[in-house]
Write a protein that holds these residues in place. Structure first.
Motif, PDB file in Angstrom:
ATOM      1  N   PRO A  28      35.900  28.507  42.185  1.00 34.85           N
ATOM      2  CA  PRO A  28      36.482  28.898  43.481  1.00 34.85           C
ATOM      3  C   PRO A  28      37.921  29.379  43.345  1.00 34.85           C
ATOM      4  O   PRO A  28      38.318  30.365  43.983  1.00 34.85           O
ATOM      5  CB  PRO A  28      36.390  27.614  44.307  1.00 34.85           C
ATOM      6  CG  PRO A  28      35.238  26.872  43.720  1.00 34.85           C
ATOM      7  CD  PRO A  28      35.289  27.160  42.248  1.00 34.85           C
ATOM      8  N   GLU A  29      38.709  28.694  42.531  1.00 38.48           N
ATOM      9  CA  GLU A  29      40.107  29.086  42.351  1.00 38.48           C
ATOM     10  C   GLU A  29      40.233  30.475  41.747  1.00 38.48           C
ATOM     11  O   GLU A  29      41.161  31.225  42.077  1.00 38.48           O
ATOM     12  CB  GLU A  29      40.819  28.066  41.446  1.00 38.48           C
ATOM     13  CG  GLU A  29      41.028  26.698  42.074  1.00 38.48           C
ATOM     14  CD  GLU A  29      39.782  25.824  42.051  1.00 38.48           C
ATOM     15  OE1 GLU A  29      39.816  24.720  42.622  1.00 38.48           O
ATOM     16  OE2 GLU A  29      38.740  26.241  41.484  1.00 38.48           O
ATOM     17  N   GLU A  30      39.297  30.820  40.867  1.00 40.75           N
ATOM     18  CA  GLU A  30      39.331  32.138  40.229  1.00 40.75           C
ATOM     19  C   GLU A  30      38.847  33.242  41.169  1.00 40.75           C
ATOM     20  O   GLU A  30      39.344  34.363  41.140  1.00 40.75           O
ATOM     21  CB  GLU A  30      38.475  32.112  38.957  1.00 40.75           C
ATOM     22  CG  GLU A  30      39.080  31.250  37.855  1.00 40.75           C
ATOM     23  CD  GLU A  30      38.109  31.001  36.721  1.00 40.75           C
ATOM     24  OE1 GLU A  30      38.570  30.885  35.575  1.00 40.75           O
ATOM     25  OE2 GLU A  30      36.883  30.905  36.965  1.00 40.75           O
ATOM     26  N   GLN A  31      37.877  32.919  41.997  1.00 44.15           N
ATOM     27  CA  GLN A  31      37.304  33.934  42.887  1.00 44.15           C
ATOM     28  C   GLN A  31      38.201  34.256  44.073  1.00 44.15           C
ATOM     29  O   GLN A  31      38.254  35.410  44.520  1.00 44.15           O
ATOM     30  CB  GLN A  31      35.946  33.466  43.416  1.00 44.15           C
ATOM     31  CG  GLN A  31      34.831  33.504  42.406  1.00 44.15           C
ATOM     32  CD  GLN A  31      33.466  33.546  43.081  1.00 44.15           C
ATOM     33  OE1 GLN A  31      33.287  34.203  44.094  1.00 44.15           O
ATOM     34  NE2 GLN A  31      32.514  32.822  42.521  1.00 44.15           N
ATOM     35  N   LEU A  32      38.885  33.255  44.612  1.00 39.37           N
ATOM     36  CA  LEU A  32      39.564  33.409  45.898  1.00 39.37           C
ATOM     37  C   LEU A  32      40.484  34.618  45.986  1.00 39.37           C
ATOM     38  O   LEU A  32      40.406  35.385  46.963  1.00 39.37           O
ATOM     39  CB  LEU A  32      40.325  32.125  46.249  1.00 39.37           C
ATOM     40  CG  LEU A  32      41.043  32.149  47.598  1.00 39.37           C
ATOM     41  CD1 LEU A  32      40.072  32.435  48.738  1.00 39.37           C
ATOM     42  CD2 LEU A  32      41.782  30.831  47.827  1.00 39.37           C
ATOM     43  N   PRO A  33      41.384  34.873  45.027  1.00 36.07           N
ATOM     44  CA  PRO A  33      42.301  36.007  45.186  1.00 36.07           C
ATOM     45  C   PRO A  33      41.601  37.352  45.347  1.00 36.07           C
ATOM     46  O   PRO A  33      42.129  38.257  45.986  1.00 36.07           O
ATOM     47  CB  PRO A  33      43.138  35.968  43.899  1.00 36.07           C
ATOM     48  CG  PRO A  33      43.066  34.550  43.445  1.00 36.07           C
ATOM     49  CD  PRO A  33      41.678  34.109  43.800  1.00 36.07           C
ATOM     50  N   TYR A  34      40.405  37.475  44.784  1.00 36.86           N
ATOM     51  CA  TYR A  34      39.688  38.742  44.851  1.00 36.86           C
ATOM     52  C   TYR A  34      38.975  38.936  46.197  1.00 36.86           C
ATOM     53  O   TYR A  34      38.450  40.015  46.478  1.00 36.86           O
ATOM     54  CB  TYR A  34      38.681  38.837  43.704  1.00 36.86           C
ATOM     55  CG  TYR A  34      39.360  38.904  42.351  1.00 36.86           C
ATOM     56  CD1 TYR A  34      39.658  40.125  41.758  1.00 36.86           C
ATOM     57  CD2 TYR A  34      39.731  37.744  41.673  1.00 36.86           C
ATOM     58  CE1 TYR A  34      40.298  40.195  40.529  1.00 36.86           C
ATOM     59  CE2 TYR A  34      40.378  37.804  40.447  1.00 36.86           C
ATOM     60  CZ  TYR A  34      40.656  39.031  39.882  1.00 36.86           C
ATOM     61  OH  TYR A  34      41.303  39.085  38.664  1.00 36.86           O
ATOM     62  N   LEU A  35      38.942  37.885  47.009  1.00 39.02           N
ATOM     63  CA  LEU A  35      38.285  37.964  48.316  1.00 39.02           C
ATOM     64  C   LEU A  35      39.277  38.236  49.441  1.00 39.02           C
ATOM     65  O   LEU A  35      38.887  38.347  50.597  1.00 39.02           O
ATOM     66  CB  LEU A  35      37.545  36.648  48.607  1.00 39.02           C
ATOM     67  CG  LEU A  35      36.477  36.238  47.593  1.00 39.02           C
ATOM     68  CD1 LEU A  35      35.918  34.873  47.960  1.00 39.02           C
ATOM     69  CD2 LEU A  35      35.358  37.267  47.531  1.00 39.02           C
ATOM     70  N   LEU A  36      40.553  38.349  49.099  1.00 40.53           N
ATOM     71  CA  LEU A  36      41.600  38.476  50.111  1.00 40.53           C
ATOM     72  C   LEU A  36      42.228  39.866  50.137  1.00 40.53           C
ATOM     73  O   LEU A  36      43.328  40.040  50.656  1.00 40.53           O
ATOM     74  CB  LEU A  36      42.697  37.426  49.850  1.00 40.53           C
ATOM     75  CG  LEU A  36      42.248  35.969  49.950  1.00 40.53           C
ATOM     76  CD1 LEU A  36      43.376  35.033  49.493  1.00 40.53           C
ATOM     77  CD2 LEU A  36      41.814  35.623  51.363  1.00 40.53           C
ATOM     78  N   ASP A  37      41.546  40.859  49.590  1.00 41.99           N
ATOM     79  CA  ASP A  37      42.066  42.224  49.546  1.00 41.99           C
ATOM     80  C   ASP A  37      42.430  42.693  50.950  1.00 41.99           C
ATOM     81  O   ASP A  37      41.563  42.776  51.830  1.00 41.99           O
ATOM     82  CB  ASP A  37      41.002  43.155  48.957  1.00 41.99           C
ATOM     83  CG  ASP A  37      41.474  44.600  48.820  1.00 41.99           C
ATOM     84  OD1 ASP A  37      42.596  44.911  49.248  1.00 41.99           O
ATOM     85  OD2 ASP A  37      40.689  45.414  48.288  1.00 41.99           O
ATOM     86  N   PRO A  38      43.708  42.988  51.212  1.00 42.71           N
ATOM     87  CA  PRO A  38      44.093  43.412  52.564  1.00 42.71           C
ATOM     88  C   PRO A  38      43.438  44.711  53.002  1.00 42.71           C
ATOM     89  O   PRO A  38      43.350  44.992  54.200  1.00 42.71           O
ATOM     90  CB  PRO A  38      45.622  43.554  52.468  1.00 42.71           C
ATOM     91  CG  PRO A  38      45.918  43.709  51.007  1.00 42.71           C
ATOM     92  CD  PRO A  38      44.860  42.921  50.304  1.00 42.71           C
ATOM     93  N   GLU A  39      42.977  45.530  52.053  1.00 41.06           N
ATOM     94  CA  GLU A  39      42.296  46.769  52.401  1.00 41.06           C
ATOM     95  C   GLU A  39      40.882  46.519  52.921  1.00 41.06           C
ATOM     96  O   GLU A  39      40.291  47.377  53.579  1.00 41.06           O
ATOM     97  CB  GLU A  39      42.215  47.691  51.179  1.00 41.06           C
ATOM     98  CG  GLU A  39      43.549  48.204  50.699  1.00 41.06           C
ATOM     99  CD  GLU A  39      44.177  49.179  51.689  1.00 41.06           C
ATOM    100  OE1 GLU A  39      43.435  50.034  52.220  1.00 41.06           O
ATOM    101  OE2 GLU A  39      45.389  49.082  51.915  1.00 41.06           O
TER     102      GLU A  39
END
Length: 363
Positions: free
Chosen positions: A49-60
């Motif tokens: 989960p920690e690794e995936q989260l940043p990639y799910l928050l793309d502001p675009e």
């Protein structure tokens, strides 16, 4: 009688967010991972989960996440809906994972109906999904669904193949999943580096960095990320250009720094124009026992034919072994028709370990 319902869950901003939000996200990841490894048998492909989260928050185009819960409250399926927010965007991405011990109960259909309704309501006309497969290497003949590209196939009896076909999706392409055991054969890597450097000649120069892109190369990386949507092999499933601005690149890299993975970038400069001609990125886990994941890799069309792909590949391996020793392997995904990149992978020692089918539905 057990019943099921689909619920949208909040995506936490950080893993220290509201405990209930974080727990729901962890359950979503757990189901997704369990479903994938049940097909591929490759737990080393999984992200925490920690690794995936940043990639799910793309502001675009931030991801929307969904779970299916049983009437007892158990999370039995995970779904995701992704699309860019720019006006007129025609495409979207849908993913569905059902826990292995809850399959064949109509849960996948329930989640798919929900996500496809979202796509229709948003006016999306090109839907795409990625389905992991147990297939290793090219295959053909009875019992296999060939890709229309003419390269690669997936077994007809796989649940995802039957499910997507039944819903009107079209099989479009195969990605090969390859693994390089580390440490690599140093003499092979060095020989290939020398050959690639000779082919590239003095007109090209390598650069490498860790973390955020240096200011001098931000425009070049933004262009390369944009061209990933137009220059990478897509079969006949071409998507609209996905433009990366400097602001988008900076926001993306800021989010990525929250992940327990370090991004290593190797790029090649065209000396005469002082612009970047190609790049590759490798995500290095903090946990040394996990494999390194090779991500975006591209040589611009106008610079192909100089073995720059070979040069980037071997330079990336050397960089990982020099600065991040101890990881067991490097994992990479490549289109089966991308023979130039598969050639260098095979030459350096990558071995196919699985596949991924890419499917499309046009509405």
């Amino acid at each position: 009688m057990t019943t099921y319902a689909v619920h949208e869950i909040d995506v936490p901003r950080t893993m220290t967010d509201d405990p209930a939000v974080v727990q729901a996200f962890r359950e979503w990841v757990a189901v997704q991972n369990a479903a994938e490894v049940a097909v591929t048998g490759l737990p080393e492909l999984l992200w925490s989960p920690e690794e995936q989260l940043p990639y799910l928050l793309d502001p675009e185009g931030p991801s929307r996440l969904f779970v299916a819960r049983s009437s007892t409250g158990t999370v039995v399926a995970a779904g995701a809906y992704d699309s860019k927010q720019a006006p007129g965007t025609p495409n979207c991405w849908i993913s569905i994972s059902v826990a292995p011990d809850h399959q064949r109960n109509g849960i996948g259909t329930l989640v798919a109906d929900h996500l496809e309704d979202l796509a229709r309501a948003a006016g999306r006309t090109q839907w795409k999904t990625y389905a992991p497969s147990r297939q290793v290497g090219p295959a053909s003949g009875h019992g296999y669904r060939p890709a229309p590209t003419g390269f690669g196939a997936v077994p007809e009896d796989e649940a995802a193949v039957r499910f997507l076909t039944g819903r009107g999706w079209r099989f479009g392409q195969v990605n090969r999943i390859s693994r390089l055991s580390l440490p690599a054969d140093r003499s092979v890597v060095q020989t290939l580096h020398e050959r690639a450097s000779t082919a590239a000649g003095p007109g090209y120069r390598l650069h490498a960095w860790t973390g955020r892109t240096p200011t001098a190369w931000q425009e070049g990386i933004a262009l390369l990320e944009t061209r990933m949507s137009t220059d990478a092999p897509e079969g006949d499933m071409e998507e609209p250009e996905d433009v990366w601005t400097l602001e988008r690149l900076r926001e993306h890299e800021e989010l990525r720094e929250r992940s327990p993975r370090t991004m290593v970038t190797v790029a090649v400069e065209h000396v005469e124009s002082t612009t970047l001609a190609g790049f590759t990125q490798l995500a290095v886990p903090d946990a040394v026992g996990q494999p390194v994941m090779q991500g975006d890799t591209l040589v611009l069309r106008e610079h192909r034919g100089h073995r720059l792909g070979w040069l980037l590949k071997v330079a990336g391996i050397e960089r990982i072994e020099q600065d991040h020793p101890g990881h067991p392997s490097i994992i990479t995904f490549n289109a089966e028709e991308n023979r130039p990149m598969l050639d260098v992978n095979e030459a350096v020692g990558f071995v196919g370990v699985g596949s991924e089918g890419i499917w499309e539905r046009r509405v």
